[in-house]
Design a protein around this motif. Structure first.
Motif, PDB file in Angstrom:
ATOM      1  N   ARG A 151      16.763  54.645  41.734  1.00 18.34           N
ATOM      2  CA  ARG A 151      16.037  54.472  41.583  1.00 18.34           C
ATOM      3  C   ARG A 151      15.301  56.009  41.847  1.00 18.34           C
ATOM      4  O   ARG A 151      14.115  56.546  41.680  1.00 18.34           O
TER       5      ARG A 151
ATOM      6  N   LEU B 106      28.695  45.323  48.966  1.00 15.06           N
ATOM      7  CA  LEU B 106      26.607  45.829  48.927  1.00 15.06           C
ATOM      8  C   LEU B 106      26.072  46.044  49.214  1.00 15.06           C
ATOM      9  O   LEU B 106      25.059  47.117  48.664  1.00 15.06           O
ATOM     10  N   ALA B 107      26.789  47.031  50.466  1.00 17.02           N
ATOM     11  CA  ALA B 107      26.267  48.914  50.534  1.00 17.02           C
ATOM     12  C   ALA B 107      26.604  49.538  49.554  1.00 17.02           C
ATOM     13  O   ALA B 107      25.410  49.972  49.495  1.00 17.02           O
TER      14      ALA B 107
ATOM     15  N   GLN C 197      22.121  51.882  43.756  1.00 17.17           N
ATOM     16  CA  GLN C 197      20.483  51.331  42.608  1.00 17.17           C
ATOM     17  C   GLN C 197      19.499  51.887  43.233  1.00 17.17           C
ATOM     18  O   GLN C 197      18.322  52.732  43.145  1.00 17.17           O
TER      19      GLN C 197
ATOM     20  N   ALA D  81      32.616  32.741  50.175  1.00 19.33           N
ATOM     21  CA  ALA D  81      32.526  33.418  49.186  1.00 19.33           C
ATOM     22  C   ALA D  81      31.500  34.876  49.751  1.00 19.33           C
ATOM     23  O   ALA D  81      31.263  35.510  49.076  1.00 19.33           O
ATOM     24  N   GLY D  82      31.663  34.597  51.520  1.00 25.32           N
ATOM     25  CA  GLY D  82      31.250  35.829  52.132  1.00 25.32           C
ATOM     26  C   GLY D  82      29.658  36.239  52.055  1.00 25.32           C
ATOM     27  O   GLY D  82      29.296  36.827  52.130  1.00 25.32           O
TER      28      GLY D  82
ATOM     29  N   LYS E 291      20.292  42.373  48.093  1.00 23.49           N
ATOM     30  CA  LYS E 291      19.943  43.956  47.990  1.00 23.49           C
ATOM     31  C   LYS E 291      18.696  44.324  46.776  1.00 23.49           C
ATOM     32  O   LYS E 291      19.031  45.831  46.766  1.00 23.49           O
TER      33      LYS E 291
ATOM     34  N   ASN F  39      34.397  39.245  54.995  1.00 21.82           N
ATOM     35  CA  ASN F  39      32.706  39.545  55.127  1.00 21.82           C
ATOM     36  C   ASN F  39      32.798  40.917  55.100  1.00 21.82           C
ATOM     37  O   ASN F  39      31.483  41.585  54.480  1.00 21.82           O
ATOM     38  N   GLU F  40      33.933  41.534  55.418  1.00 23.27           N
ATOM     39  CA  GLU F  40      33.555  43.225  55.860  1.00 23.27           C
ATOM     40  C   GLU F  40      33.678  44.320  54.061  1.00 23.27           C
ATOM     41  O   GLU F  40      32.764  44.808  53.207  1.00 23.27           O
TER      42      GLU F  40
ATOM     43  N   THR G 105      24.580  39.764  45.126  1.00 25.22           N
ATOM     44  CA  THR G 105      23.732  41.277  45.162  1.00 25.22           C
ATOM     45  C   THR G 105      22.495  41.534  44.960  1.00 25.22           C
ATOM     46  O   THR G 105      21.983  42.011  44.839  1.00 25.22           O
TER      47      THR G 105
ATOM     48  N   ASP H 150      23.289  40.349  56.567  1.00 32.49           N
ATOM     49  CA  ASP H 150      22.574  41.937  56.476  1.00 32.49           C
ATOM     50  C   ASP H 150      21.483  41.462  56.391  1.00 32.49           C
ATOM     51  O   ASP H 150      20.228  42.839  56.505  1.00 32.49           O
TER      52      ASP H 150
ATOM     53  N   ALA I  54      27.826  36.845  55.586  1.00 29.45           N
ATOM     54  CA  ALA I  54      27.625  37.495  55.822  1.00 29.45           C
ATOM     55  C   ALA I  54      26.603  38.549  55.070  1.00 29.45           C
ATOM     56  O   ALA I  54      25.782  39.570  56.197  1.00 29.45           O
TER      57      ALA I  54
ATOM     58  N   ILE J 114      32.695  41.784  51.255  1.00 28.64           N
ATOM     59  CA  ILE J 114      31.221  42.011  50.654  1.00 28.64           C
ATOM     60  C   ILE J 114      30.646  42.871  50.877  1.00 28.64           C
ATOM     61  O   ILE J 114      29.326  43.535  50.491  1.00 28.64           O
ATOM     62  N   ARG J 115      30.397  42.744  52.929  1.00 26.04           N
ATOM     63  CA  ARG J 115      29.306  44.351  53.165  1.00 26.04           C
ATOM     64  C   ARG J 115      29.306  45.490  52.625  1.00 26.04           C
ATOM     65  O   ARG J 115      28.795  46.137  51.765  1.00 26.04           O
TER      66      ARG J 115
ATOM     67  N   SER K 299      30.433  36.560  61.493  1.00 23.84           N
ATOM     68  CA  SER K 299      29.518  37.650  60.954  1.00 23.84           C
ATOM     69  C   SER K 299      29.065  37.905  60.717  1.00 23.84           C
ATOM     70  O   SER K 299      28.077  38.087  60.746  1.00 23.84           O
TER      71      SER K 299
ATOM     72  N   PHE L  90      26.693  48.895  46.361  1.00 27.09           N
ATOM     73  CA  PHE L  90      26.123  48.515  45.222  1.00 27.09           C
ATOM     74  C   PHE L  90      24.138  49.004  45.504  1.00 27.09           C
ATOM     75  O   PHE L  90      23.463  49.661  44.652  1.00 27.09           O
ATOM     76  N   SER L  91      24.125  48.564  47.276  1.00 20.74           N
ATOM     77  CA  SER L  91      22.480  48.905  47.263  1.00 20.74           C
ATOM     78  C   SER L  91      22.913  50.902  46.880  1.00 20.74           C
ATOM     79  O   SER L  91      20.972  51.238  46.761  1.00 20.74           O
TER      80      SER L  91
END
Lengths: 351, 507
Positions: free
Chosen positions: A146, A135-136, A142, B291-292, B260, A128-129, B257, B299, B295, A131-132, B333, A138-139
């Protein structure tokens, strides 16, 4: 016979005696009768009761024995049954013991393994960490892209505005509106205006229609981006760069291909149409401002009006000191001190 | 001489063109529509659809389309005017501009109601539209796909009719075209077809749509992504098999992704897709968890607002409902915290109801789960939702069910304490029941229960003798010495004073 006589003599008494006795008997008869009935009834009653008692005693005996038999039978069943239940419970208890330990073992080993679940949850936490953070990232990317895009657009917009309003720039003698003489330095817009080129005038584009017979080339639109090329296969093929160039080359047909077979007729038709629309006057309209008059020289001037030969015949000014006077200007009036003070503010566009 | 004659025709044609163009222009503004209708524009436009000049035909069709687009009365008028057969007839004959305009009219008519869409179908428009899908020009394909989508979206029969006309393979081809608008509309049409029944979704899947849709999930275009995710979720929602097929397209780490994304609808549709997949089986949920996905969804719930976060909330509920292991995964999570925030932040009842439901699903498995939920200070909020005067019935039942589920497992007494004071009897029953189960075995808790005033509160509860509540209270009272119970029961001070009065000192 004497006896007979005596009897006859005594006959009256005898008769009266007989009558008396009979009367006496008659008097007591009812009493005796009831007494006899009473005695009989008592006796009979006693007998019947005794018989009934006998009967009931017999029935009780039978019942007693039969009930005894039944109860003993039932009791035997009960005892058997309870023994069974007792045994059952006992064995169930034993079975539960076995099952309990087996199930506990099984669940601990295979179903609910505390350690494996703990490990799983920890792994999940890490995942989870991960992925988080991904994603962070990634954003963030982005967002950065932008903002970059927005900034670029904004810059371009400002540039374009500045080019449009380039006439607001300061000149040497006249400060622009963004260059206030009362401020220590000109505003930012002023610098921007100085750094950009003024917008060019819109060129009037002749709009060719698609089927214009006079059109020499088809302005076919080559798409801005074509799908990428595969790497060059082995063999006698051209370099990808060349191929790329070829692909983006505008379409230039030969004159013969470009020209419509009926182009002549079409051109004629078009000319005719245009003529038909604009058939008001054959003479070209001439505005007054373009009135051209041949220059007539004055009578008494010596200079000849006409083109100079500068740049064609000679390349230097003929009389470089024609307008020079080797004497400084002289001030005729004394200087005014207050103007001197303000003199600085008449800036040449900047301070 | 001949020029003069021709001039008349020229004039006539010019004025026709001008009329049609002006009407089309006027029809694009809503305030003009009524006047146009009263002026009898329908009957004037109809002959112009058969005009010899193609431009006039197209513009007339455009004007009609704009009128029909405006409301269903006008669309009805188009149907009643027998205009549709003409359009359908010419859809097969004319050039691409006209086809575009005609498809626009059909779309505008079909969009209002199932009846109107049915009348479009009855005119035989489907076959003509499907032929348009084979056209070379992307614009024509686009408008045909659009019209098909509008027809299919009303109900299962109409969607079946579209499928029977053979539109699905062509729509799948349209997805693969390079034009973005065409892709969007084809994906939207597929989504509209799929949404009605498993059979229709299966047809779309059989045409190989999933692979192509799955390729486009990383496309930068937001509108396309919306439609793609909508289509995938409409496919996945029907059955386990379909959901598994969607998952097998290897969408999984990639779609996270998109949670987000800057576009709200993309986020919402992605969350819907994940929800539709997760709701079927524990295995699919497990796959998402591994696959996460949880979480990421947590978010996403934290970052979005109101209706956009609803599918995410429901997804957490579905995942937690499957098994205690998955519910534990949601807890790990940090899902509970976000759900609690959503429950307190959101104003709308249906979102609160969803959050309450999800929390109930998480907390109902074991004391451990219930503790995790109770620690997040959720119980008072749930109670508040249940007791609020203006709460909807759905929210009340969901909040009550959730409370009951959590309370029946909860042995975390500090979280239960506040409920003793402000819960209504039907909830109080469960709270006191939990106390009565825990207190006999826990001396520290007994002590704490007295000092925090819980025992006093319990003594004050008015319970009918013989009810479950009174039994629980008795069970609690049995855990304490008699004097303590007496001391805390109401009216004990009076009893003491009475004893003082009756006491005769020995002199």
């Amino acid at each position: 016979m004497a006896a007979m006589v005596r009897l006859v003599g005594e006959i009256n008494t005898l008769i009266s005696e007989v009558y008396d006795e009979k009367n006496e008997a008659e008097r007591c008869r009812h009493t005796e009768y009831t007494a006899a009935v009473k005695i009989q009834s008592w006796f009979r009653g006693t007998r019947v009761r005794a018989y009934l008692r006998y009967l009931s005693k017999c029935a009780t005996t039978i019942q007693k024995h039969w009930r005894g038999v039944l109860s003993r039978k039932y009791c035997r069943g009960l005892v058997k049954n309870s023994l069974l239940v007792l045994k059952l419970n006992h064995y169930n208890l034993l079975a539960t013991k076995i099952q309990r330990s087996w199930r506990g073992y099984y669940a601990r080993k295979y179903v609910f393994n505390y350690y494996s679940r703990k490990k799983y949850l920890e792994a999940l936490h890490i995942k989870n960490e991960l992925i988080r953070s991904e994603l962070a990232d990634f954003s963030e990317h982005q967002l950065a892209a932008r903002t970059r895009e927005e900034e670029k657009n904004e810059r371009q917009r400002r540039q374009y505005e500045a080019r449009r309003h380039h006439y607001l720039v300061s000149t040497v003698v006249q400060p622009g509106i963004y260059n206030s003489p009362f401020l220590p330095y000109p505003s930012e817009t002023e610098y921007l205006l100085r750094n950009v080129q003024p917008l060019e005038h819109k060129k009037k584009r002749k709009n060719y229609c698609n089927f214009d017979p006079a059109c020499l080339s088809y302005n076919s639109q080559v798409p801005k981006t074509l799908p990428p090329l595969a790497p060059k296969p082995q063999g006698p093929f051209r370099e990808p760069k060349e191929v790329q160039k070829q692909r983006y080359k505008p379409f230039k047909p030969t004159l013969r291909v470009a020209t419509d077979f009926f182009s002549l007729e079409k051109a004629r038709q078009q000319l005719r149409n245009e003529e038909w629309v604009t058939r008001l006057n054959d003479d070209v309209f001439k505005p007054f401002s373009h009135h051209f008059v041949v220059y007539e020289p004055l009578l008494h001037t010596k200079s000849k009006f006409g083109p100079m030969n500068y740049g064609t015949k000679y390349f230097r000014e003929e009389f470089p000191d024609k307008f020079l006077i080797y004497q400084n200007f002289k001030s005729q009036v004394p200087p005014i001190p207050i103007f001197d003070k303000f003199n600085d503010t008449y800036s040449r566009g900047e301070v | 001489m001949s020029r003069q004659v021709l001039q008349v025709f020229e004039q006539y044609q010019k004025s026709r063109t001008q009329f049609v163009q002006t009407v089309a222009e006027l029809a694009s503004r809503p305030q003009n529509i009524e006047t146009l209708q009263n002026a009898g524009v329908m009957s004037l436009l109809r002959p112009l659809l058969l005009d010899i000049v193609p431009t006039i035909q197209q513009t007339a069709a455009l004007a009609l389309g704009r009128l029909a687009n405006y409301n269903d009365d006008l669309a009805e008028a188009v149907v009643r005017g027998d205009i549709l057969p003409q359009l359908v007839y010419s859809l097969a004959e004319q050039n691409r501009f006209y086809k575009k305009a005609a498809a626009f009219v059909l779309r505008a008519v079909a969009k209002h109601s199932p009846g109107l869409a049915q009348s479009v179908v009855d005119c035989g428009a489907l076959d003509a539209l499907v032929i348009c899908l084979e056209e070379f020009d992307p614009g024509v394909k686009e408008s045909a796909a659009w019209a098909l989508g509008y027809i299919a979206r009303h109900n299962a029969e109409l969607a079946q009719a579209v499928v029977d006309a053979g539109a699905v393979p062509l729509l799948v081809l349209c997805i693969q075209e390079p034009e973005m608008a065409l892709k969007q509309i084809a994906a939207s049409a597929l989504s509209d077809i799929c949404k009605h029944s498993p059979e229709l979704a299966q047809t779309v899947v059989d045409a190989g749509a999933i692979a192509h849709l799955a390729q486009m999930i990383l496309n930068p275009d937001a509108k396309l992504k919306r439609q793609v995710f909508s289509a995938l979720s409409q496919i996945a929602k029907h059955s386990v098999d379909l959901a598994e097929m969607v998952v097998e397209a290897e969408i999984f780490p990639a779609i996270l992704t998109c949670l987000k994304d800057k576009d709200e609808y993309v986020k919402k549709n992605v969350a819907t897709l994940i929800r539709e997949i997760a709701k079927h089986t524990p295995e699919l949920s497990q796959l998402i968890v591994n696959a996460g996905g949880v979480a990421a969804v947590v978010d996403y719930i934290g970052e979005s607002k109101s209706n956009v976060r609803l599918p995410g909330i429901m997804m957490l509920g579905y995942v937690a409902a499957h098994s205690e292991n998955l519910a534990m995964a949601v807890i790990v999570s940090k899902g509970v915290v976000q759900l609690a925030i959503a429950l307190s932040e959101e104003q709308e009842d249906h979102i609160q109801a969803a959050a309450a439901w999800a929390l109930g699903q998480i907390g109902r498995h074991s004391p451990e789960h219930a503790k995790a939920v109770a620690v997040a200070n959720v119980l008072p909020k749930l109670l508040q939702c249940y007791l609020r005067a203006d709460a909807s019935e759905d929210l009340q039942t969901k909040a009550k069910k959730a409370l009951k589920n959590i309370l029946q497992k909860c042995v975390h007494l500090p979280a239960l304490e506040p409920l003793l004071h402000d819960a209504p009897p039907n909830i109080l029953k469960h709270v006191v029941g939990q106390f009565s189960k825990v207190l006999p075995h826990d001396s520290k808790a007994r002590r704490l229960f007295v000092t925090s005033g819980g025992l006093k509160k319990v003594q004050e509860i008015k319970a009918e003798p013989g009810s479950a509540l009174s039994e629980y209270i008795n069970a609690i009272n049995n855990c304490y010495p008699e004097e303590i119970v007496k001391y805390y029961s109401p009216g004990y001070s009076d009893a003491l004073l009475e004893r003082v009065e009756q006491y005769a000192p020995k002199v």
